[in-house]
Design a protein around this motif. Structure first.
Motif: not given
Length: 237
Positions: A5, A33, A39, A41, A66, A68, A209, A211
């Motif tokens: 992410s 992406q 993901g 964040t 995703e 976040n 995951e 970040s």
């Protein structure tokens, strides 16, 4: 494979430094992406010094991986998350004037508060994660809050790894094993980089995951965003 992410706070910081809308936060998220990030964040703070609350709203229809949202669950943050309904909310005990996250939750001291907040997010179908230090009793405390996942605060590991101390991974590995045994999902973040991410991944079982923001954006200045994202994905296989 552990999901990557991309934290885009630094893109917002660069935009805000000159005003206007360059670089465009939403476009960067779309590009990240497209380049393979699994993901996005963001970590909006009350003073909106980088990511703004409106950014969180604008990103919602564009994040198809995703989404976040991290932050301290003060009233305005809780209301924002309930409005946007991201995939995941990560609760971080930031002081208002913190430059960046610098501690995990005391999940024992703040149990009742966390239980109430997490219950509200889960009632709206939002997966929850708690930012924690690699301390076994805090992992046990996290389980008692009702959270879905924990995010291991990895600054101490990154600092020691850069000094050649690979034993710094041990408390993280122990906490990850305990969390998995307790039925908690495992995320990680803070100061992870191309230098240390593969070693971390190889030694932390059940890692769902990571970040990564500051390091990834900094590395991209030299190597390019698409290339750096691919480099992280390869190291996370």
């Amino acid at each position: 494979m552990t999901k990557l992410s991309v934290n885009i706070n630094k893109i917002a910081t660069l935009r805000n430094s000159r005003g206007g809308d360059m670089p465009n936060v939403v476009q960067f998220a779309k590009d990240a992406q497209q380049f393979g990030a699994e993901g996005i964040t963001i970590h909006p703070r009350p003073d909106e010094r980088h990511i703004r609350y409106q950014d969180a709203r604008d990103l919602k229809p564009e994040v198809y991986t995703e989404y976040n949202i991290e932050g301290n669950p003060i009233e305005s943050f809780v209301n924002l998350v309930l409005e946007v309904k991201p995939t995941q909310v990560t609760l971080v005990p930031d002081a208002v004037d913190a430059i960046t996250s610098n501690a995990g939750w005391d999940t024992i001291k703040h149990k009742d508060f966390l239980v109430d907040v997490i219950k509200e997010f889960k009632r709206h179908g939002i997966r929850t994660s708690i930012f924690v230090d690699p301390v076994l009793k805090q992992i046990e405390g996290a389980k008692n809050t009702g959270t879905d996942r924990i995010e291991l605060y990895t600054e101490a590991f990154a600092d020691q790894y850069s000094l050649g101390n690979k034993d710094a991974i041990k408390p993280y590995a122990e906490c990850a094993e305990l969390a998995h045994t307790l039925g908690l999902g495992i995320n990680a973040g803070h100061d992870l980089s191309l230098e240390n991410i593969q070693f971390f991944k190889e030694n932390i079982t059940h890692l769902l995951e990571v970040s990564i923001g500051h390091a990834l954006i900094s590395e991209s200045l030299y190597l390019g965003v698409e290339n750096v994202i691919q480099m992280y994905l390869n190291k996370l296989k």
